[in-house]
Design a protein around this motif. Structure first.
Motif, mmCIF file in Angstrom:
data_model
loop_
_atom_site.group_PDB
_atom_site.id
_atom_site.type_symbol
_atom_site.label_atom_id
_atom_site.label_comp_id
_atom_site.label_asym_id
_atom_site.label_seq_id
_atom_site.Cartn_x
_atom_site.Cartn_y
_atom_site.Cartn_z
ATOM 1 N N VAL A 1 0.824 -1.208 0.000
ATOM 2 C CA VAL A 1 0.000 0.000 0.000
ATOM 3 C C VAL A 1 0.863 1.265 0.000
ATOM 4 C CG1 VAL A 1 -1.600 1.335 1.448
ATOM 5 C CG2 VAL A 1 -2.103 -1.023 0.884
ATOM 6 N N LEU A 2 2.078 1.180 0.539
ATOM 7 C CA LEU A 2 2.955 2.359 0.541
ATOM 8 C C LEU A 2 3.227 2.868 -0.877
ATOM 9 C CD1 LEU A 2 5.623 1.677 3.313
ATOM 10 C CD2 LEU A 2 3.846 3.438 3.276
ATOM 11 N N GLY A 3 3.095 2.002 -1.866
ATOM 12 C CA GLY A 3 3.286 2.429 -3.243
ATOM 13 C C GLY A 3 2.033 3.016 -3.881
ATOM 14 N N ALA A 4 0.871 2.835 -3.236
ATOM 15 C CA ALA A 4 -0.387 3.267 -3.828
ATOM 16 C C ALA A 4 -1.097 4.368 -3.041
ATOM 17 C CB ALA A 4 -1.330 2.069 -3.957
ATOM 18 N N VAL A 5 -0.658 4.617 -1.821
ATOM 19 C CA VAL A 5 -1.275 5.635 -0.967
ATOM 20 C C VAL A 5 -0.144 6.506 -0.406
ATOM 21 C CG1 VAL A 5 -2.661 6.022 1.111
ATOM 22 C CG2 VAL A 5 -3.162 4.062 -0.348
ATOM 23 N N PRO A 6 -0.233 7.820 -0.532
ATOM 24 C CA PRO A 6 0.853 8.701 -0.076
ATOM 25 C C PRO A 6 0.863 8.900 1.444
ATOM 26 C CG PRO A 6 -0.915 10.028 -0.982
ATOM 27 C CD PRO A 6 -1.310 8.585 -1.184
ATOM 28 N N LEU A 7 1.047 7.812 2.182
ATOM 29 C CA LEU A 7 1.052 7.885 3.647
ATOM 30 C C LEU A 7 2.229 8.707 4.151
ATOM 31 C CD1 LEU A 7 0.185 4.244 4.773
ATOM 32 C CD2 LEU A 7 -1.306 6.247 4.772
ATOM 33 N N GLU A 8 1.984 9.450 5.212
ATOM 34 C CA GLU A 8 3.040 10.177 5.908
ATOM 35 C C GLU A 8 3.367 9.529 7.244
ATOM 36 O OE1 GLU A 8 1.718 14.232 6.166
ATOM 37 O OE2 GLU A 8 1.741 14.488 3.978
ATOM 38 N N VAL A 9 2.383 8.804 7.837
ATOM 39 C CA VAL A 9 2.566 8.149 9.130
ATOM 40 C C VAL A 9 2.046 6.717 9.036
ATOM 41 C CG1 VAL A 9 1.891 8.154 11.568
ATOM 42 C CG2 VAL A 9 2.307 10.326 10.385
ATOM 43 N N LEU A 10 2.893 5.772 9.435
ATOM 44 C CA LEU A 10 2.488 4.373 9.530
ATOM 45 C C LEU A 10 3.039 3.821 10.837
ATOM 46 C CD1 LEU A 10 1.189 1.799 8.368
ATOM 47 C CD2 LEU A 10 3.380 1.331 7.240
ATOM 48 N N PHE B 1 4.390 -3.128 17.997
ATOM 49 C CA PHE B 1 3.896 -4.139 18.926
ATOM 50 C C PHE B 1 2.900 -5.104 18.280
ATOM 51 C CE2 PHE B 1 5.489 -0.652 21.495
ATOM 52 C CZ PHE B 1 6.369 -1.327 22.319
ATOM 53 N N ASN B 2 3.224 -5.544 17.077
ATOM 54 C CA ASN B 2 2.520 -6.627 16.412
ATOM 55 C C ASN B 2 3.497 -7.792 16.304
ATOM 56 O OD1 ASN B 2 -0.311 -5.995 15.302
ATOM 57 N ND2 ASN B 2 0.804 -4.113 14.846
ATOM 58 N N ARG B 3 3.046 -8.904 15.822
ATOM 59 C CA ARG B 3 3.878 -10.116 15.746
ATOM 60 C C ARG B 3 4.584 -10.231 14.399
ATOM 61 N NH1 ARG B 3 -1.089 -13.685 17.810
ATOM 62 N NH2 ARG B 3 -1.339 -12.704 19.821
ATOM 63 N N LEU C 1 8.001 0.914 14.288
ATOM 64 C CA LEU C 1 8.086 -0.544 14.363
ATOM 65 C C LEU C 1 8.484 -0.984 15.763
ATOM 66 C CD1 LEU C 1 10.061 -1.260 11.035
ATOM 67 C CD2 LEU C 1 7.597 -1.207 11.369
ATOM 68 N N SER C 2 8.187 -0.186 16.750
ATOM 69 C CA SER C 2 8.578 -0.477 18.130
ATOM 70 C C SER C 2 8.046 -1.837 18.575
ATOM 71 C CB SER C 2 8.033 0.603 19.061
ATOM 72 O OG SER C 2 8.554 1.858 18.717
ATOM 73 N N GLY C 3 8.826 -2.483 19.435
ATOM 74 C CA GLY C 3 8.386 -3.732 20.042
ATOM 75 C C GLY C 3 8.478 -4.962 19.161
ATOM 76 N N MET C 4 9.166 -4.868 18.036
ATOM 77 C CA MET C 4 9.341 -6.028 17.164
ATOM 78 C C MET C 4 10.778 -6.502 17.272
ATOM 79 S SD MET C 4 7.385 -4.798 13.745
ATOM 80 C CE MET C 4 5.736 -4.125 13.822
ATOM 81 N N SER D 1 12.518 10.877 2.618
ATOM 82 C CA SER D 1 11.419 11.597 3.281
ATOM 83 C C SER D 1 11.269 11.289 4.767
ATOM 84 C CB SER D 1 10.096 11.283 2.577
ATOM 85 O OG SER D 1 9.785 9.906 2.682
ATOM 86 N N LEU D 2 11.751 10.145 5.213
ATOM 87 C CA LEU D 2 11.547 9.712 6.593
ATOM 88 C C LEU D 2 12.249 10.662 7.562
ATOM 89 C CD1 LEU D 2 10.026 7.299 7.802
ATOM 90 C CD2 LEU D 2 12.190 6.094 7.933
ATOM 91 N N GLN D 3 11.470 11.199 8.509
ATOM 92 C CA GLN D 3 12.024 12.123 9.495
ATOM 93 C C GLN D 3 12.108 11.502 10.880
ATOM 94 O OE1 GLN D 3 9.565 15.633 9.312
ATOM 95 N NE2 GLN D 3 9.948 15.896 7.133
ATOM 96 N N ARG D 4 11.154 10.596 11.180
ATOM 97 C CA ARG D 4 11.148 9.926 12.483
ATOM 98 C C ARG D 4 10.954 8.435 12.262
ATOM 99 N NH1 ARG D 4 6.514 12.830 15.500
ATOM 100 N NH2 ARG D 4 5.708 12.860 13.394
ATOM 101 N N PHE D 5 11.748 7.648 12.981
ATOM 102 C CA PHE D 5 11.712 6.198 12.849
ATOM 103 C C PHE D 5 11.830 5.602 14.244
ATOM 104 C CE2 PHE D 5 14.115 2.225 11.412
ATOM 105 C CZ PHE D 5 12.947 1.558 11.086
ATOM 106 N N HIS D 6 10.762 4.971 14.711
ATOM 107 C CA HIS D 6 10.730 4.435 16.070
ATOM 108 C C HIS D 6 11.005 2.933 16.044
ATOM 109 C CE1 HIS D 6 7.802 7.882 17.326
ATOM 110 N NE2 HIS D 6 8.880 8.323 16.734
#
Length: 186
Positions: A106-115, A119-121, A145-148, A167-172
């Protein structure tokens, strides 16, 4: 903004919400965190979003629910091609590698700024798929991607994505248990 976090919304509430979303043309932020939403609920919500491509939704928060890869797939199909959606929060659900792979597509089809899929598996397989898309993305500003747990291969994929993404400014990536060699790669 329609924020319905922590409302213990039951199936009937989601049916009513979905009916309203089919014709709504003003909601920009939808908050449904911590409502026990599962894959069946996501199918219902996704169907409503797919039917109304004119909803100006810019953010949807689905944190702390029970959504698996099945629900993520319904949701990603519904938002495919959205021009207004900028923020998705799916943290603290039951998503696995397949969910991360769907997010990467979806990152290639939707101009997301925050994802936020913290804490998923998700394992190295999902992280690598996501990082490939991040390396080619030019809109994402925050990725969490915290907690992985991340091994050396996941760390290499992250370092590759960080080297190419502009473009990435913050990466958790807190609480990821990255070893010393992984830290050196990043």
């Amino acid at each position: 903004h329609l924020i319905l976090d922590n409302t213990a919304m039951r199936r009937q509430g989601l049916v009513t919400l979905s009916s309203m979303l089919v014709s709504n043309q003003s909601i920009t932020v939808l908050g449904l965190s911590n409502n026990g939403i599962d894959d069946n609920d996501m199918a219902l919500l996704s169907q409503a979003l797919a039917q109304n491509k004119n909803i100006p939704l810019s953010a949807i928060h689905l944190s702390f629910n029970k959504i698996t890869c099945v629900g993520v797939e319904c949701f990603m199909n519904a938002i495919w091609g959205s021009k207004t959606l900028k923020e998705i929060k799916l943290d603290n659900n039951k998503m696995q590698d397949r969910g991360a792979q769907l997010c990467s597509v979806v990152l290639g089809a939707v101009p997301l700024e925050v994802l936020d899929i913290s804490f998923n598996r998700v394992s190295t397989v999902g992280i690598k798929a996501l990082m490939k898309s991040v390396s080619e993305n030019d809109s994402l500003q925050l990725l969490s991607l915290s907690g992985m747990p991340m091994d050396q291969n996941a760390s290499k994929a992250i370092s590759y994505a960080l080297a190419y993404n502009q473009s990435l400014q913050r990466f958790h990536i807190d609480s990821c248990c990255i070893g010393y060699s992984g830290q050196r790669h990043i």
